[in-house]
Design a protein around this motif. Structure first.
Motif, mmCIF file in Angstrom:
data_model
loop_
_atom_site.group_PDB
_atom_site.id
_atom_site.type_symbol
_atom_site.label_atom_id
_atom_site.label_comp_id
_atom_site.label_asym_id
_atom_site.label_seq_id
_atom_site.Cartn_x
_atom_site.Cartn_y
_atom_site.Cartn_z
ATOM 1 N N TYR A 1 -6.543 -4.748 -7.072
ATOM 2 C CA TYR A 1 -5.934 -3.421 -7.040
ATOM 3 C C TYR A 1 -7.010 -2.377 -6.784
ATOM 4 N N LYS B 1 0.848 -1.181 0.000
ATOM 5 C CA LYS B 1 0.000 0.000 0.000
ATOM 6 C C LYS B 1 0.885 1.232 0.000
ATOM 7 N N THR C 1 -7.308 1.969 -6.317
ATOM 8 C CA THR C 1 -6.653 3.265 -6.353
ATOM 9 C C THR C 1 -6.821 3.967 -5.008
ATOM 10 N N GLU D 1 -3.377 0.378 -3.553
ATOM 11 C CA GLU D 1 -3.170 -0.868 -2.815
ATOM 12 C C GLU D 1 -3.306 -2.051 -3.764
ATOM 13 N N VAL D 2 -2.369 -2.985 -3.680
ATOM 14 C CA VAL D 2 -2.448 -4.215 -4.469
ATOM 15 C C VAL D 2 -2.302 -5.402 -3.525
#
Length: 298
Positions: free
Chosen positions: A137, A89, A139, A94-95
């Motif tokens: 994912y 993050k 944003t 954030e993935v």
């Protein structure tokens, strides 16, 4: 045993141990007569946290398990996997990698007032998917908006991949915004294409929510249209709740559900609740549930 999987260096990071025990005593009628049961409603325990790696970049992780506290599970199935992932993050968003709810499932916010109970929207609609082998994912939020994408890898030569995409606005808990809204789509997720729109807000002391959904079975082309309306109102320690849901299938096989319920707050962590749910399944078997229960969160 679960605690031993975490190294001492991990405990130096931000780690939260949390959970929920939710059990009900209920009279259930699923078409062959009523019976009494004690039911564990998605009780769980989990570990989650963050670990800052550098300025503006952190590791995020979660390992959550469902625990069937009623003792009715088949041998070896009393503890099952829920969301379990690790990711990064930062300023990019954030993935996450692992097992996770699709963003379409997440797009419902808190509109489903009877989630994890018999009236959970998954009983009439597709799309409530927690998938393995996912990349998710999201944003960062821009003026209240956030975009999310879930990709499900095929995992084998003969497997099929799938995608889920959602646009969110506001705060699902309605604590930081007056309105929560979302639009989401699944493509070939467990054999279905799904489109869902959700909105919720507070009006004159009531918290109101609405959802509309269309879904199509990829293999047959069979479609369904449905809507959901929910509302709750709090008086002192009481919260009164109501919800209705419809599912109109091709060929006239219509289904609907109606639930009335009430919660009594004993403390921030604990509540007592009761609900009555009835399903009209048209060509299927009608169902009725009357329950009282307790929920404790830690």
């Amino acid at each position: 045993a679960l605690l031993t999987t975490f190294s001492m260096s991990t405990f130096a990071a931000n780690v939260d141990i949390y959970g929920k025990a939710n059990l009900s005593v209920q009279s259930s009628d699923e078409g062959e007569g009523s019976f009494t049961e004690v039911k564990s409603n998605a009780s769980r325990i989990g570990f989650k946290g963050t670990h800052e790696l550098s300025d503006g970049l952190s590791v995020v992780y979660k390992a959550e398990f469902q625990v069937d506290l009623d003792g009715d599970s088949a041998k070896g199935d009393s503890i099952t996997d829920r969301n379990q992932y690790v990711g990064l993050k930062g300023n990019f968003g954030e993935v996450l990698l692992g097992k996770n709810d699709t963003v379409l499932k997440q797009s419902q916010g808190k509109v489903d007032l009877f989630s994890d109970l018999n009236a959970d929207i998954k009983n009439l609609w597709k799309g409530e998917n927690r998938m393995s082998d996912t990349i998710t994912y999201k944003t960062k939020k821009f003026n209240g908006f956030q975009l999310g994408v879930t990709y499900v890898a095929e995992d084998s030569v003969d497997g099929d991949d799938a995608t889920s995409i959602a646009l969110f606005y506001g705060d699902k808990g309605l604590k930081k915004s007056k309105i929560f809204a979302s639009v989401a789509m699944d493509s070939e997720m467990k054999g279905y294409d799904v489109t869902r729109a959700t909105v919720s807000g507070k009006v004159a002391g009531f918290t109101l929510g609405a959802m509309v959904q269309t879904q199509e079975q990829v293999s047959s082309g069979k479609e369904m249209d449905g809507f959901l309306l929910s509302g709750k109102y709090s008086i002192n320690n009481w919260t009164l709740k109501a919800q209705m849901q419809t599912a109109e299938f091709d060929g006239g096989d219509d289904k609907s559900g109606m639930t009335l319920g009430a919660d009594y707050k004993l403390a921030k962590s604990t509540k007592l609740y009761t609900f009555y749910t009835t399903f009209d399944m048209d060509s299927g078997t009608d169902e009725d549930y009357l329950a009282v229960g307790i929920e404790y969160k830690f």
